[in-house]
Design a protein around this motif. Structure first.
Motif, mmCIF file in Angstrom:
data_model
loop_
_atom_site.group_PDB
_atom_site.id
_atom_site.type_symbol
_atom_site.label_atom_id
_atom_site.label_comp_id
_atom_site.label_asym_id
_atom_site.label_seq_id
_atom_site.Cartn_x
_atom_site.Cartn_y
_atom_site.Cartn_z
ATOM 1 N N LEU A 1 -1.888 -9.239 0.704
ATOM 2 C CA LEU A 1 -2.334 -8.760 2.013
ATOM 3 C C LEU A 1 -2.051 -9.872 3.020
ATOM 4 C CD1 LEU A 1 -5.749 -7.320 0.782
ATOM 5 C CD2 LEU A 1 -3.639 -6.041 1.212
ATOM 6 N N ASN A 2 -1.255 -9.554 4.036
ATOM 7 C CA ASN A 2 -0.750 -10.588 4.928
ATOM 8 C C ASN A 2 -0.834 -10.180 6.395
ATOM 9 O OD1 ASN A 2 0.786 -12.121 2.651
ATOM 10 N ND2 ASN A 2 1.466 -10.014 2.473
ATOM 11 N N HIS A 3 -0.863 -11.185 7.255
ATOM 12 C CA HIS A 3 -0.634 -10.970 8.676
ATOM 13 C C HIS A 3 0.876 -10.901 8.862
ATOM 14 C CE1 HIS A 3 -4.786 -11.764 9.953
ATOM 15 N NE2 HIS A 3 -4.802 -12.643 8.950
ATOM 16 N N ASP A 4 1.341 -10.028 9.724
ATOM 17 C CA ASP A 4 2.786 -9.833 9.909
ATOM 18 C C ASP A 4 3.484 -11.084 10.439
ATOM 19 O OD1 ASP A 4 5.318 -8.321 10.348
ATOM 20 O OD2 ASP A 4 4.780 -8.631 12.440
ATOM 21 N N ASN A 5 2.912 -11.736 11.427
ATOM 22 C CA ASN A 5 3.518 -12.940 12.007
ATOM 23 C C ASN A 5 5.004 -12.751 12.325
ATOM 24 O OD1 ASN A 5 1.098 -14.390 11.915
ATOM 25 N ND2 ASN A 5 1.471 -14.998 9.804
ATOM 26 N N ASP B 1 -8.848 -11.959 8.948
ATOM 27 C CA ASP B 1 -8.717 -11.812 7.492
ATOM 28 C C ASP B 1 -9.762 -10.859 6.919
ATOM 29 O OD1 ASP B 1 -6.615 -13.573 7.510
ATOM 30 O OD2 ASP B 1 -7.736 -15.260 6.683
ATOM 31 N N ASP B 2 -11.011 -10.990 7.397
ATOM 32 C CA ASP B 2 -12.056 -10.124 6.839
ATOM 33 C C ASP B 2 -11.844 -8.657 7.217
ATOM 34 O OD1 ASP B 2 -12.757 -10.991 9.430
ATOM 35 O OD2 ASP B 2 -14.886 -10.575 9.087
ATOM 36 N N ASP B 3 -11.183 -8.378 8.348
ATOM 37 C CA ASP B 3 -10.828 -6.994 8.697
ATOM 38 C C ASP B 3 -9.833 -6.429 7.676
ATOM 39 O OD1 ASP B 3 -12.399 -7.028 11.036
ATOM 40 O OD2 ASP B 3 -10.734 -7.863 12.204
ATOM 41 N N ILE B 4 -8.867 -7.244 7.301
ATOM 42 C CA ILE B 4 -7.869 -6.822 6.308
ATOM 43 C C ILE B 4 -8.541 -6.597 4.960
ATOM 44 C CG2 ILE B 4 -5.787 -7.513 5.047
ATOM 45 C CD1 ILE B 4 -4.929 -9.060 7.578
ATOM 46 N N GLN B 5 -9.443 -7.475 4.590
ATOM 47 C CA GLN B 5 -10.145 -7.327 3.302
ATOM 48 C C GLN B 5 -11.019 -6.077 3.294
ATOM 49 O OE1 GLN B 5 -12.015 -11.178 3.046
ATOM 50 N NE2 GLN B 5 -10.154 -12.146 2.259
ATOM 51 N N ARG B 6 -11.701 -5.793 4.409
ATOM 52 C CA ARG B 6 -12.510 -4.563 4.490
ATOM 53 C C ARG B 6 -11.620 -3.330 4.390
ATOM 54 N NH1 ARG B 6 -15.657 -7.429 7.978
ATOM 55 N NH2 ARG B 6 -14.600 -6.707 9.845
ATOM 56 N N VAL C 1 1.708 -6.178 1.640
ATOM 57 C CA VAL C 1 1.266 -5.414 2.804
ATOM 58 C C VAL C 1 1.149 -6.382 3.979
ATOM 59 C CG1 VAL C 1 -0.568 -3.984 3.785
ATOM 60 C CG2 VAL C 1 0.004 -3.782 1.343
ATOM 61 N N TYR C 2 1.793 -6.018 5.082
ATOM 62 C CA TYR C 2 1.763 -6.833 6.297
ATOM 63 C C TYR C 2 1.077 -6.035 7.400
ATOM 64 C CZ TYR C 2 5.155 -9.910 4.086
ATOM 65 O OH TYR C 2 5.792 -10.773 3.245
ATOM 66 N N VAL C 3 0.029 -6.603 7.969
ATOM 67 C CA VAL C 3 -0.696 -5.960 9.060
ATOM 68 C C VAL C 3 -0.100 -6.452 10.373
ATOM 69 C CG1 VAL C 3 -2.946 -5.598 10.134
ATOM 70 C CG2 VAL C 3 -2.766 -5.807 7.640
ATOM 71 N N VAL C 4 0.445 -5.504 11.156
ATOM 72 C CA VAL C 4 1.152 -5.897 12.375
ATOM 73 C C VAL C 4 0.220 -6.081 13.569
ATOM 74 C CG1 VAL C 4 3.346 -4.880 11.636
ATOM 75 C CG2 VAL C 4 1.759 -3.522 12.970
ATOM 76 N N SER C 5 -0.956 -5.506 13.520
ATOM 77 C CA SER C 5 -1.893 -5.690 14.636
ATOM 78 C C SER C 5 -2.639 -7.007 14.454
ATOM 79 C CB SER C 5 -2.869 -4.515 14.701
ATOM 80 O OG SER C 5 -3.451 -4.293 13.437
ATOM 81 N N VAL D 1 1.851 -2.144 8.277
ATOM 82 C CA VAL D 1 0.815 -1.179 8.643
ATOM 83 C C VAL D 1 -0.009 -1.668 9.823
ATOM 84 C CG1 VAL D 1 0.590 -0.414 6.229
ATOM 85 C CG2 VAL D 1 -0.947 -2.186 7.106
ATOM 86 N N ASN D 2 -0.783 -0.730 10.375
ATOM 87 C CA ASN D 2 -1.917 -1.017 11.248
ATOM 88 C C ASN D 2 -3.157 -0.573 10.487
ATOM 89 O OD1 ASN D 2 -0.855 -2.120 13.636
ATOM 90 N ND2 ASN D 2 -0.286 -0.088 14.384
ATOM 91 N N LEU D 3 -4.280 -1.159 10.781
ATOM 92 C CA LEU D 3 -5.491 -0.812 10.044
ATOM 93 C C LEU D 3 -6.095 0.510 10.490
ATOM 94 C CD1 LEU D 3 -7.264 -4.282 9.679
ATOM 95 C CD2 LEU D 3 -5.495 -3.214 8.262
ATOM 96 N N ASP D 4 -5.648 1.038 11.626
ATOM 97 C CA ASP D 4 -6.192 2.299 12.136
ATOM 98 C C ASP D 4 -5.141 3.411 12.092
ATOM 99 O OD1 ASP D 4 -4.559 1.275 14.074
ATOM 100 O OD2 ASP D 4 -5.938 1.637 15.729
#
Length: 159
Positions: free
Chosen positions: A113-117, A89-94, A81-85, A53-56
């Motif tokens: 909740l993970n960074h895509d890396n 960490d606190d952005d992902i938690q929010r 869940v992997y955030v590709v952008s 995902v992206n957060l937006d």
């Protein structure tokens, strides 16, 4: 691509010449395939779902919420869940808090909740994919699933 398209056109032309009274696609067989595919649930206990995902991204939000609900209702199902952008960490938690993703699932290790890396690219080898992307891990096999939450809701209702 143009060679593939030219080849496909030649194949279709030859089929029309050999079988002039038969359609290129058998509508009855196609209908059976579609019905079989929609009856088969995309996930079951023991599966691990990987959502990129992206957060937006509103579609990402809806799919994440739906899948978190599925994980909550189906014991043995997990969601990573992997955030590709590039975010903190606190952005992902929010983001997870805003979506009301169940903290209990995170504590149980059934929701991560993970960074895509670069995980998405390593799994798919396709840098052109756009989020959301949903992949099912079943045993040693990975399979990309439809990311349409309406399709997934229909499948979930049949379980």
């Amino acid at each position: 691509k143009s060679c593939e398209l030219a080849f496909e056109r030649i194949v279709q032309q030859v089929k029309r010449e050999i079988y002039p009274n038969e359609p290129l696609l058998d509508p009855e067989k196609l209908k059976q395939l579609i019905q079989a595919r929609t009856r088969e649930p995309p996930y079951r206990a023991g599966d691990r779902l990987l959502l990129f995902v992206n957060l937006d991204c509103a579609a990402c939000d809806r799919l994440a919420q739906h899948l978190a609900d599925a994980v909550q209702s189906l014991p043995g199902l997990s969601l990573d869940v992997y955030v590709v952008s590039r975010v903190r960490d606190d952005d992902i938690q929010r983001w997870a808090s805003r979506l009301k993703l169940p903290e209990a699932l995170v504590n149980q290790g059934r929701l991560t909740l993970n960074h895509d890396n670069n995980t998405l690219n390593r799994l798919t080898r396709d840098p052109t994919l756009t989020v959301p992307v949903l992949i099912r891990s079943r045993g040693e096999a990975y399979e990309m699933l439809p990311n349409d939450s309406l399709v997934l809701v229909r499948w979930s209702a049949q379980q």
